[in-house]
Design a protein around this motif. Structure first.
Motif, PDB file in Angstrom:
ATOM      1  N   VAL A   1      -8.781   7.233  -1.933  1.00 19.90           N
ATOM      2  CA  VAL A   1      -8.713   7.376  -3.397  1.00 19.90           C
ATOM      3  C   VAL A   1      -8.436   8.830  -3.765  1.00 19.90           C
ATOM      4  CG1 VAL A   1     -10.082   7.233  -5.513  1.00 19.90           C
ATOM      5  CG2 VAL A   1     -10.098   5.337  -3.890  1.00 19.90           C
ATOM      6  N   LEU A   2      -9.062   9.763  -3.060  1.00 17.48           N
ATOM      7  CA  LEU A   2      -8.802  11.185  -3.324  1.00 17.48           C
ATOM      8  C   LEU A   2      -7.363  11.561  -2.979  1.00 17.48           C
ATOM      9  CD1 LEU A   2     -12.107  12.819  -2.058  1.00 17.48           C
ATOM     10  CD2 LEU A   2     -11.339  12.547  -4.412  1.00 17.48           C
ATOM     11  N   LEU A   3      -6.848  11.034  -1.884  1.00 18.04           N
ATOM     12  CA  LEU A   3      -5.458  11.316  -1.519  1.00 18.04           C
ATOM     13  C   LEU A   3      -4.481  10.732  -2.538  1.00 18.04           C
ATOM     14  CD1 LEU A   3      -5.458  10.793   2.344  1.00 18.04           C
ATOM     15  CD2 LEU A   3      -5.066  12.923   1.100  1.00 18.04           C
ATOM     16  N   VAL A   4      -4.741   9.539  -3.022  1.00 22.76           N
ATOM     17  CA  VAL A   4      -3.862   8.936  -4.028  1.00 22.76           C
ATOM     18  C   VAL A   4      -3.922   9.729  -5.331  1.00 22.76           C
ATOM     19  CG1 VAL A   4      -3.515   6.892  -5.476  1.00 22.76           C
ATOM     20  CG2 VAL A   4      -3.854   6.646  -3.027  1.00 22.76           C
ATOM     21  N   ALA A   5      -5.096  10.231  -5.681  1.00 25.14           N
ATOM     22  CA  ALA A   5      -5.209  11.071  -6.883  1.00 25.14           C
ATOM     23  C   ALA A   5      -4.399  12.357  -6.706  1.00 25.14           C
ATOM     24  CB  ALA A   5      -6.669  11.386  -7.170  1.00 25.14           C
ATOM     25  N   CYS A   6      -4.436  12.933  -5.510  1.00 18.14           N
ATOM     26  CA  CYS A   6      -3.643  14.139  -5.246  1.00 18.14           C
ATOM     27  C   CYS A   6      -2.146  13.845  -5.307  1.00 18.14           C
ATOM     28  CB  CYS A   6      -4.001  14.722  -3.884  1.00 18.14           C
ATOM     29  SG  CYS A   6      -5.647  15.427  -3.798  1.00 18.14           S
ATOM     30  N   VAL A   7      -1.728  12.708  -4.752  1.00 16.00           N
ATOM     31  CA  VAL A   7      -0.315  12.313  -4.816  1.00 16.00           C
ATOM     32  C   VAL A   7       0.109  12.116  -6.263  1.00 16.00           C
ATOM     33  CG1 VAL A   7       1.271  10.407  -4.305  1.00 16.00           C
ATOM     34  CG2 VAL A   7      -0.189  11.330  -2.512  1.00 16.00           C
ATOM     35  N   HIS A   8      -0.735  11.498  -7.056  1.00 19.28           N
ATOM     36  CA  HIS A   8      -0.419  11.277  -8.469  1.00 19.28           C
ATOM     37  C   HIS A   8      -0.267  12.610  -9.205  1.00 19.28           C
ATOM     38  CE1 HIS A   8      -0.413   9.606 -12.477  1.00 19.28           C
ATOM     39  NE2 HIS A   8      -1.444  10.379 -12.780  1.00 19.28           N
ATOM     40  N   VAL A   9      -1.180  13.533  -8.969  1.00 19.99           N
ATOM     41  CA  VAL A   9      -1.104  14.837  -9.637  1.00 19.99           C
ATOM     42  C   VAL A   9       0.146  15.587  -9.204  1.00 19.99           C
ATOM     43  CG1 VAL A   9      -2.224  17.101  -9.781  1.00 19.99           C
ATOM     44  CG2 VAL A   9      -3.575  15.015 -10.048  1.00 19.99           C
ATOM     45  N   LEU A  10       0.424  15.588  -7.903  1.00 21.19           N
ATOM     46  CA  LEU A  10       1.605  16.306  -7.411  1.00 21.19           C
ATOM     47  C   LEU A  10       2.896  15.709  -7.962  1.00 21.19           C
ATOM     48  CD1 LEU A  10       0.629  16.923  -3.699  1.00 21.19           C
ATOM     49  CD2 LEU A  10       0.805  18.614  -5.525  1.00 21.19           C
ATOM     50  N   LEU A  11       2.994  14.394  -8.005  1.00 22.57           N
ATOM     51  CA  LEU A  11       4.200  13.775  -8.545  1.00 22.57           C
ATOM     52  C   LEU A  11       4.306  13.947 -10.053  1.00 22.57           C
ATOM     53  CD1 LEU A  11       4.461  10.500  -6.455  1.00 22.57           C
ATOM     54  CD2 LEU A  11       5.891  12.537  -6.310  1.00 22.57           C
ATOM     55  N   SER A  12       3.201  13.968 -10.752  1.00 23.38           N
ATOM     56  CA  SER A  12       3.238  14.169 -12.209  1.00 23.38           C
ATOM     57  C   SER A  12       3.673  15.582 -12.553  1.00 23.38           C
ATOM     58  CB  SER A  12       1.873  13.891 -12.818  1.00 23.38           C
ATOM     59  OG  SER A  12       1.547  12.539 -12.655  1.00 23.38           O
TER      60      SER A  12
ATOM     61  N   PRO B   1       3.064   1.088 -11.340  1.00 24.17           N
ATOM     62  CA  PRO B   1       1.876   1.765 -10.811  1.00 24.17           C
ATOM     63  C   PRO B   1       0.717   0.827 -10.484  1.00 24.17           C
ATOM     64  CG  PRO B   1       2.229   2.335 -13.124  1.00 24.17           C
ATOM     65  CD  PRO B   1       3.401   1.524 -12.690  1.00 24.17           C
ATOM     66  N   ALA B   2       0.648  -0.328 -11.126  1.00 27.36           N
ATOM     67  CA  ALA B   2      -0.443  -1.271 -10.841  1.00 27.36           C
ATOM     68  C   ALA B   2      -0.331  -1.865  -9.444  1.00 27.36           C
ATOM     69  CB  ALA B   2      -0.453  -2.387 -11.878  1.00 27.36           C
ATOM     70  N   ILE B   3       0.852  -1.815  -8.866  1.00 28.68           N
ATOM     71  CA  ILE B   3       1.049  -2.308  -7.498  1.00 28.68           C
ATOM     72  C   ILE B   3       1.102  -1.152  -6.505  1.00 28.68           C
ATOM     73  CG2 ILE B   3       2.679  -3.507  -5.982  1.00 28.68           C
ATOM     74  CD1 ILE B   3       3.401  -5.240  -8.400  1.00 28.68           C
ATOM     75  N   VAL B   4       1.754  -0.070  -6.893  1.00 31.58           N
ATOM     76  CA  VAL B   4       1.994   1.034  -5.967  1.00 31.58           C
ATOM     77  C   VAL B   4       0.716   1.784  -5.629  1.00 31.58           C
ATOM     78  CG1 VAL B   4       3.194   3.233  -5.695  1.00 31.58           C
ATOM     79  CG2 VAL B   4       4.387   1.270  -6.643  1.00 31.58           C
ATOM     80  N   TYR B   5      -0.107   2.107  -6.608  1.00 32.47           N
ATOM     81  CA  TYR B   5      -1.303   2.903  -6.335  1.00 32.47           C
ATOM     82  C   TYR B   5      -2.341   2.162  -5.482  1.00 32.47           C
ATOM     83  CZ  TYR B   5       0.423   6.630  -9.283  1.00 32.47           C
ATOM     84  OH  TYR B   5       1.173   7.647  -9.790  1.00 32.47           O
TER      85      TYR B   5
ATOM     86  N   ALA C   1      -1.591  -0.138  -3.308  1.00 37.53           N
ATOM     87  CA  ALA C   1      -0.955  -0.212  -1.993  1.00 37.53           C
ATOM     88  C   ALA C   1      -1.047   1.124  -1.258  1.00 37.53           C
ATOM     89  CB  ALA C   1       0.502  -0.635  -2.137  1.00 37.53           C
ATOM     90  N   LEU C   2      -0.860   2.219  -1.981  1.00 39.86           N
ATOM     91  CA  LEU C   2      -1.030   3.537  -1.370  1.00 39.86           C
ATOM     92  C   LEU C   2      -2.471   3.774  -0.937  1.00 39.86           C
ATOM     93  CD1 LEU C   2       1.147   5.985  -3.503  1.00 39.86           C
ATOM     94  CD2 LEU C   2       1.416   5.405  -1.102  1.00 39.86           C
ATOM     95  N   THR C   3      -3.415   3.283  -1.719  1.00 38.41           N
ATOM     96  CA  THR C   3      -4.821   3.421  -1.353  1.00 38.41           C
ATOM     97  C   THR C   3      -5.117   2.681  -0.054  1.00 38.41           C
ATOM     98  OG1 THR C   3      -5.412   3.584  -3.699  1.00 38.41           O
ATOM     99  CG2 THR C   3      -7.187   3.103  -2.160  1.00 38.41           C
ATOM    100  N   VAL C   4      -4.613   1.480   0.078  1.00 42.36           N
ATOM    101  CA  VAL C   4      -4.805   0.714   1.318  1.00 42.36           C
ATOM    102  C   VAL C   4      -4.130   1.421   2.482  1.00 42.36           C
ATOM    103  CG1 VAL C   4      -4.230  -1.443   2.479  1.00 42.36           C
ATOM    104  CG2 VAL C   4      -5.118  -1.486   0.156  1.00 42.36           C
ATOM    105  N   LEU C   5      -2.919   1.904   2.278  1.00 39.65           N
ATOM    106  CA  LEU C   5      -2.196   2.602   3.336  1.00 39.65           C
ATOM    107  C   LEU C   5      -2.953   3.841   3.800  1.00 39.65           C
ATOM    108  CD1 LEU C   5       0.525   2.900   4.952  1.00 39.65           C
ATOM    109  CD2 LEU C   5       1.219   4.422   3.098  1.00 39.65           C
ATOM    110  N   PHE C   6      -3.411   4.647   2.856  1.00 40.44           N
ATOM    111  CA  PHE C   6      -4.147   5.857   3.219  1.00 40.44           C
ATOM    112  C   PHE C   6      -5.490   5.525   3.864  1.00 40.44           C
ATOM    113  CE2 PHE C   6      -1.821   8.439  -0.253  1.00 40.44           C
ATOM    114  CZ  PHE C   6      -0.810   8.753   0.635  1.00 40.44           C
ATOM    115  N   ALA C   7      -6.171   4.481   3.385  1.00 41.66           N
ATOM    116  CA  ALA C   7      -7.467   4.102   3.970  1.00 41.66           C
ATOM    117  C   ALA C   7      -7.301   3.654   5.418  1.00 41.66           C
ATOM    118  CB  ALA C   7      -8.122   3.002   3.145  1.00 41.66           C
ATOM    119  N   ILE C   8      -6.274   2.860   5.685  1.00 42.48           N
ATOM    120  CA  ILE C   8      -6.042   2.420   7.057  1.00 42.48           C
ATOM    121  C   ILE C   8      -5.649   3.599   7.938  1.00 42.48           C
ATOM    122  CG2 ILE C   8      -4.508   1.025   8.507  1.00 42.48           C
ATOM    123  CD1 ILE C   8      -4.534  -1.055   6.232  1.00 42.48           C
ATOM    124  N   ALA C   9      -4.821   4.488   7.419  1.00 41.23           N
ATOM    125  CA  ALA C   9      -4.418   5.668   8.192  1.00 41.23           C
ATOM    126  C   ALA C   9      -5.625   6.557   8.497  1.00 41.23           C
ATOM    127  CB  ALA C   9      -3.351   6.452   7.435  1.00 41.23           C
ATOM    128  N   LEU C  10      -6.496   6.761   7.519  1.00 43.35           N
ATOM    129  CA  LEU C  10      -7.698   7.567   7.763  1.00 43.35           C
ATOM    130  C   LEU C  10      -8.625   6.895   8.760  1.00 43.35           C
ATOM    131  CD1 LEU C  10      -8.557   8.836   4.163  1.00 43.35           C
ATOM    132  CD2 LEU C  10      -7.771  10.191   6.101  1.00 43.35           C
TER     133      LEU C  10
END
Length: 92
Positions: A48-59, A70-74, A76-85
């Motif tokens: 969740v912290l990584l997705v928040a950072c990605v959102h801030v950087l892209l904004s 965004p209701a699908i992408v964020y 999905a990114l959270t799941v991707l980052f959680a599995i990677a971590l």
């Protein structure tokens, strides 16, 4: 009588019980100040912290429109980052 067959049955029962018990292990948990938390909880919090950072950087770079809808992408990114971590932090 078939006395030679009896040890084979016992051996088969022992092998089957060992194979069913091999999956049993301690719960994957992390001790924090005496309390134990599951490792996936830390992975989700980090994701969740990584997705928040990605959102801030892209904004800030005005590229936030790349992630639509965004209701699908964020999530999905959270799941991707959680599995990677989880893979990097607890399985390597």
């Amino acid at each position: 009588m078939s006395s030679g067959l009896r040890p084979a049955r016992h051996a088969w029962a022992i092998v089957m019980s060992c194979t069913t018990l091999t999956a049993c292990s301690d719960a994957p948990s992390v001790g924090v100040l005496g309390a134990y938390f599951p490792d996936w909880l830390f992975c989700i919090a980090g994701a969740v912290l990584l997705v928040a950072c990605v959102h801030v950087l892209l904004s800030r770079s005005r590229r936030g429109a790349w992630l639509t809808p965004p209701a699908i992408v964020y999530p999905a990114l959270t799941v991707l980052f959680a599995i990677a971590l989880w893979v990097v932090g607890f399985n390597l």
